[in-house]
Design a protein around this motif. Structure first.
Motif, PDB file in Angstrom:
ATOM      1  N   ARG A 112       0.811  -0.869  -0.208  1.00  0.00           N
ATOM      2  CA  ARG A 112       0.173   0.014   0.017  1.00  0.00           C
ATOM      3  C   ARG A 112       0.764   1.342   0.074  1.00  0.00           C
ATOM      4  NH1 ARG A 112      -5.627   0.991   1.736  1.00  0.00           N
ATOM      5  NH2 ARG A 112      -5.400   3.055   2.529  1.00  0.00           N
ATOM      6  N   ALA A 113       0.382   1.972  -0.872  1.00  0.00           N
ATOM      7  CA  ALA A 113       1.178   3.339  -0.793  1.00  0.00           C
ATOM      8  C   ALA A 113       0.305   4.452  -1.453  1.00  0.00           C
ATOM      9  CB  ALA A 113       2.534   2.868  -1.693  1.00  0.00           C
ATOM     10  N   ARG A 114       0.948   6.087  -1.639  1.00  0.00           N
ATOM     11  CA  ARG A 114       0.229   6.905  -1.620  1.00  0.00           C
ATOM     12  C   ARG A 114      -0.239   6.997  -3.624  1.00  0.00           C
ATOM     13  NH1 ARG A 114       1.343  11.776   0.425  1.00  0.00           N
ATOM     14  NH2 ARG A 114       3.240  12.616   0.285  1.00  0.00           N
ATOM     15  N   ASP A 115       1.091   7.926  -4.028  1.00  0.00           N
ATOM     16  CA  ASP A 115       1.317   7.740  -5.541  1.00  0.00           C
ATOM     17  C   ASP A 115       2.600   6.348  -6.256  1.00  0.00           C
ATOM     18  OD1 ASP A 115       0.098   9.445  -6.380  1.00  0.00           O
ATOM     19  OD2 ASP A 115       0.675  11.474  -5.461  1.00  0.00           O
ATOM     20  N   LEU A 116       2.449   5.979  -7.316  1.00  0.00           N
ATOM     21  CA  LEU A 116       3.752   5.605  -7.005  1.00  0.00           C
ATOM     22  C   LEU A 116       3.412   6.070  -8.641  1.00  0.00           C
ATOM     23  CD1 LEU A 116       4.137   1.326  -7.374  1.00  0.00           C
ATOM     24  CD2 LEU A 116       4.771   3.293  -9.843  1.00  0.00           C
ATOM     25  N   LYS A 117       5.382   6.620  -9.112  1.00  0.00           N
ATOM     26  CA  LYS A 117       5.889   6.987 -10.395  1.00  0.00           C
ATOM     27  C   LYS A 117       6.972   6.180 -10.674  1.00  0.00           C
ATOM     28  CE  LYS A 117       4.102  11.330  -9.679  1.00  0.00           C
ATOM     29  NZ  LYS A 117       4.089  12.555  -9.769  1.00  0.00           N
ATOM     30  N   TYR A 118       7.213   5.494 -11.844  1.00  0.00           N
ATOM     31  CA  TYR A 118       7.754   4.577 -12.937  1.00  0.00           C
ATOM     32  C   TYR A 118       8.263   5.350 -13.663  1.00  0.00           C
ATOM     33  CZ  TYR A 118       9.935   0.904 -14.832  1.00  0.00           C
ATOM     34  OH  TYR A 118      12.230   0.481 -15.281  1.00  0.00           O
ATOM     35  N   SER A 119       9.390   5.541 -13.685  1.00  0.00           N
ATOM     36  CA  SER A 119      10.460   6.206 -15.086  1.00  0.00           C
ATOM     37  C   SER A 119      11.400   5.324 -15.460  1.00  0.00           C
ATOM     38  CB  SER A 119      10.828   7.494 -14.789  1.00  0.00           C
ATOM     39  OG  SER A 119      11.452   7.854 -15.886  1.00  0.00           O
ATOM     40  N   GLY A 120      11.458   5.300 -16.738  1.00  0.00           N
ATOM     41  CA  GLY A 120      12.178   4.183 -17.419  1.00  0.00           C
ATOM     42  C   GLY A 120      13.134   5.047 -18.432  1.00  0.00           C
ATOM     43  N   GLY A 121      14.698   4.386 -19.092  1.00  0.00           N
ATOM     44  CA  GLY A 121      15.036   4.647 -20.336  1.00  0.00           C
ATOM     45  C   GLY A 121      14.478   4.024 -21.319  1.00  0.00           C
ATOM     46  N   ALA A 122      14.997   4.310 -22.742  1.00  0.00           N
ATOM     47  CA  ALA A 122      15.446   3.487 -23.300  1.00  0.00           C
ATOM     48  C   ALA A 122      16.078   1.984 -23.087  1.00  0.00           C
ATOM     49  CB  ALA A 122      16.018   3.921 -24.851  1.00  0.00           C
ATOM     50  N   GLY A 123      14.949   0.904 -24.051  1.00  0.00           N
ATOM     51  CA  GLY A 123      15.633  -0.627 -23.332  1.00  0.00           C
ATOM     52  C   GLY A 123      14.576  -1.187 -23.022  1.00  0.00           C
ATOM     53  N   ASP A 124      14.266  -2.449 -23.038  1.00  0.00           N
ATOM     54  CA  ASP A 124      13.132  -3.195 -22.498  1.00  0.00           C
ATOM     55  C   ASP A 124      12.728  -3.155 -21.396  1.00  0.00           C
ATOM     56  OD1 ASP A 124      13.939  -4.726 -25.263  1.00  0.00           O
ATOM     57  OD2 ASP A 124      14.647  -5.463 -25.002  1.00  0.00           O
ATOM     58  N   ASP A 125      12.208  -3.102 -20.971  1.00  0.00           N
ATOM     59  CA  ASP A 125      11.454  -2.768 -19.054  1.00  0.00           C
ATOM     60  C   ASP A 125      10.457  -3.408 -19.163  1.00  0.00           C
ATOM     61  OD1 ASP A 125      13.326  -1.089 -18.690  1.00  0.00           O
ATOM     62  OD2 ASP A 125      12.531   0.952 -18.599  1.00  0.00           O
ATOM     63  N   VAL A 126      10.244  -4.405 -17.767  1.00  0.00           N
ATOM     64  CA  VAL A 126       8.604  -4.715 -17.700  1.00  0.00           C
ATOM     65  C   VAL A 126       8.400  -4.653 -16.409  1.00  0.00           C
ATOM     66  CG1 VAL A 126       7.129  -7.171 -16.878  1.00  0.00           C
ATOM     67  CG2 VAL A 126       9.389  -6.974 -18.555  1.00  0.00           C
ATOM     68  N   VAL A 127       7.445  -4.007 -16.695  1.00  0.00           N
ATOM     69  CA  VAL A 127       6.543  -2.974 -14.893  1.00  0.00           C
ATOM     70  C   VAL A 127       4.943  -3.673 -14.762  1.00  0.00           C
ATOM     71  CG1 VAL A 127       5.831  -0.700 -13.966  1.00  0.00           C
ATOM     72  CG2 VAL A 127       7.716  -0.802 -15.990  1.00  0.00           C
ATOM     73  N   SER A 128       5.357  -4.026 -13.679  1.00  0.00           N
ATOM     74  CA  SER A 128       4.218  -4.459 -12.651  1.00  0.00           C
ATOM     75  C   SER A 128       3.541  -4.507 -11.716  1.00  0.00           C
ATOM     76  CB  SER A 128       4.613  -6.561 -12.552  1.00  0.00           C
ATOM     77  OG  SER A 128       4.679  -6.980 -13.836  1.00  0.00           O
ATOM     78  N   ILE A 129       2.545  -3.525 -11.889  1.00  0.00           N
ATOM     79  CA  ILE A 129       1.798  -3.459 -10.269  1.00  0.00           C
ATOM     80  C   ILE A 129       0.373  -4.229 -10.599  1.00  0.00           C
ATOM     81  CG2 ILE A 129       0.502  -1.466  -9.134  1.00  0.00           C
ATOM     82  CD1 ILE A 129       1.997   0.428 -11.280  1.00  0.00           C
ATOM     83  N   VAL A 130       0.460  -5.152  -9.280  1.00  0.00           N
ATOM     84  CA  VAL A 130      -0.175  -6.910  -9.395  1.00  0.00           C
ATOM     85  C   VAL A 130      -0.674  -6.754  -7.629  1.00  0.00           C
ATOM     86  CG1 VAL A 130       0.494  -7.012 -11.806  1.00  0.00           C
ATOM     87  CG2 VAL A 130       1.564  -7.789  -9.942  1.00  0.00           C
ATOM     88  N   GLU A 131      -1.741  -7.993  -8.302  1.00  0.00           N
ATOM     89  CA  GLU A 131      -1.870  -9.173  -7.060  1.00  0.00           C
ATOM     90  C   GLU A 131      -2.262  -8.236  -5.973  1.00  0.00           C
ATOM     91  OE1 GLU A 131       0.770 -12.180  -6.743  1.00  0.00           O
ATOM     92  OE2 GLU A 131       0.546 -12.285  -8.203  1.00  0.00           O
ATOM     93  N   LYS A 142       6.088   5.936 -16.570  1.00  0.00           N
ATOM     94  CA  LYS A 142       5.868   6.073 -18.233  1.00  0.00           C
ATOM     95  C   LYS A 142       8.280   5.500 -18.493  1.00  0.00           C
ATOM     96  CE  LYS A 142       8.793   9.971 -20.617  1.00  0.00           C
ATOM     97  NZ  LYS A 142       9.568  12.112 -19.585  1.00  0.00           N
ATOM     98  N   VAL A 143       7.512   4.868 -19.632  1.00  0.00           N
ATOM     99  CA  VAL A 143       9.167   4.185 -20.535  1.00  0.00           C
ATOM    100  C   VAL A 143       9.721   4.503 -21.553  1.00  0.00           C
ATOM    101  CG1 VAL A 143       7.522   1.822 -19.339  1.00  0.00           C
ATOM    102  CG2 VAL A 143       7.571   2.234 -21.357  1.00  0.00           C
ATOM    103  N   GLY A 144      10.661   4.283 -21.826  1.00  0.00           N
ATOM    104  CA  GLY A 144      11.103   4.931 -22.785  1.00  0.00           C
ATOM    105  C   GLY A 144      10.929   3.670 -24.345  1.00  0.00           C
ATOM    106  N   ASP A 145      12.198   4.109 -25.207  1.00  0.00           N
ATOM    107  CA  ASP A 145      11.733   3.473 -26.751  1.00  0.00           C
ATOM    108  C   ASP A 145      12.285   1.617 -25.970  1.00  0.00           C
ATOM    109  OD1 ASP A 145      11.567   6.058 -27.612  1.00  0.00           O
ATOM    110  OD2 ASP A 145      13.201   6.405 -28.382  1.00  0.00           O
ATOM    111  N   GLY A 146      11.621   0.985 -27.277  1.00  0.00           N
ATOM    112  CA  GLY A 146      12.196  -0.113 -26.860  1.00  0.00           C
ATOM    113  C   GLY A 146      11.039  -1.292 -26.842  1.00  0.00           C
ATOM    114  N   PRO A 147      11.099  -2.095 -26.599  1.00  0.00           N
ATOM    115  CA  PRO A 147       9.353  -3.246 -26.475  1.00  0.00           C
ATOM    116  C   PRO A 147       9.426  -2.716 -24.703  1.00  0.00           C
ATOM    117  CG  PRO A 147      11.417  -4.420 -27.256  1.00  0.00           C
ATOM    118  CD  PRO A 147      11.951  -3.832 -27.337  1.00  0.00           C
TER     119      PRO A 147
END
Length: 195
Positions: A112-131, A142-147
């Motif tokens: 549990r949290a108030r806000d969540l901010k994720y920022s990634g640059g170029a590259g393959d990112d996997v971001v999971s806010i789950v369960e 916010k993710v950069g270029d790449g799959p």
């Protein structure tokens, strides 16, 4: 003094020196890899963790588990491959992740949290806010270029959800309960949104 790859070698040949150079490079890469655990911590102030520069193929790993934090959690890295897991943690403040470029993995669950901010640059990112992740205000990814792959599932968001991507193919799966607005801009590339 001298070539470190030739130290401790009897009758150094070009092949033995080359093999030693490979061993030294691997040892230096392993020394640059960080594996960190933050568990069962009760914190009254802000918590800041800097993972530094990762090595391609040897991600810096961070596990934050079973913590109770009164303020914000900030995790930063200066490029390279990074991985962080947030689980079973209660925060009164915000979660900020700034991973920069590289192939990065971030997963938040059962917390549990108030806000969540994720920022990634170029590259393959996997971001999971789950369960069972509960956010009382906003989520921004916010993710950069790449799959990239972004999953916001089985979670509750009190206010807005914003997702932004760069060029390259992205996969987005959202099945969370969102109390406010949802804004999605995956950028250029062949993108796939799963219901």
């Amino acid at each position: 003094p001298g070539d470190p790859a030739q130290l401790l070698l009897k009758n150094p040949t070009a092949e033995k020196i080359a093999a030693n150079r490979q061993r030294l490079a691997l040892a230096q890469a392993l020394a640059a890899q960080d594996v960190m655990f933050l568990k069962n911590v009760v914190g009254r102030g802000n918590v800041r963790i800097d993972l530094g520069s990762g090595v391609p193929g040897l991600p810096n790993d961070l596990n934050v588990a079973s913590c109770s934090l009164k303020r914000d959690l900030r995790i930063t890295a200066q490029g390279g491959d990074d991985s962080a897991l947030l689980e079973w943690t209660n925060l009164k403040g915000d979660v900020r992740i700034d991973f920069g470029g590289g192939s990065n993995v971030f997963r938040a669950e059962i917390s549990r949290a108030r806000d969540l901010k994720y920022s990634g640059g170029a590259g393959d990112d996997v971001v999971s806010i789950v369960e069972g992740m509960l956010l009382t205000r906003d989520v921004q990814v916010k993710v950069g270029d790449g799959p990239n792959e972004i999953y916001v599932t089985e979670s509750g968001i009190g206010d807005d959800l914003r997702v932004a991507g760069g060029s390259g193919p992205d996969i987005l799966n959202v099945t969370a309960v969102v109390g406010g607005k949802t804004k999605i801009d995956l950028g250029g590339g062949l993108n796939f949104v799963q219901p």
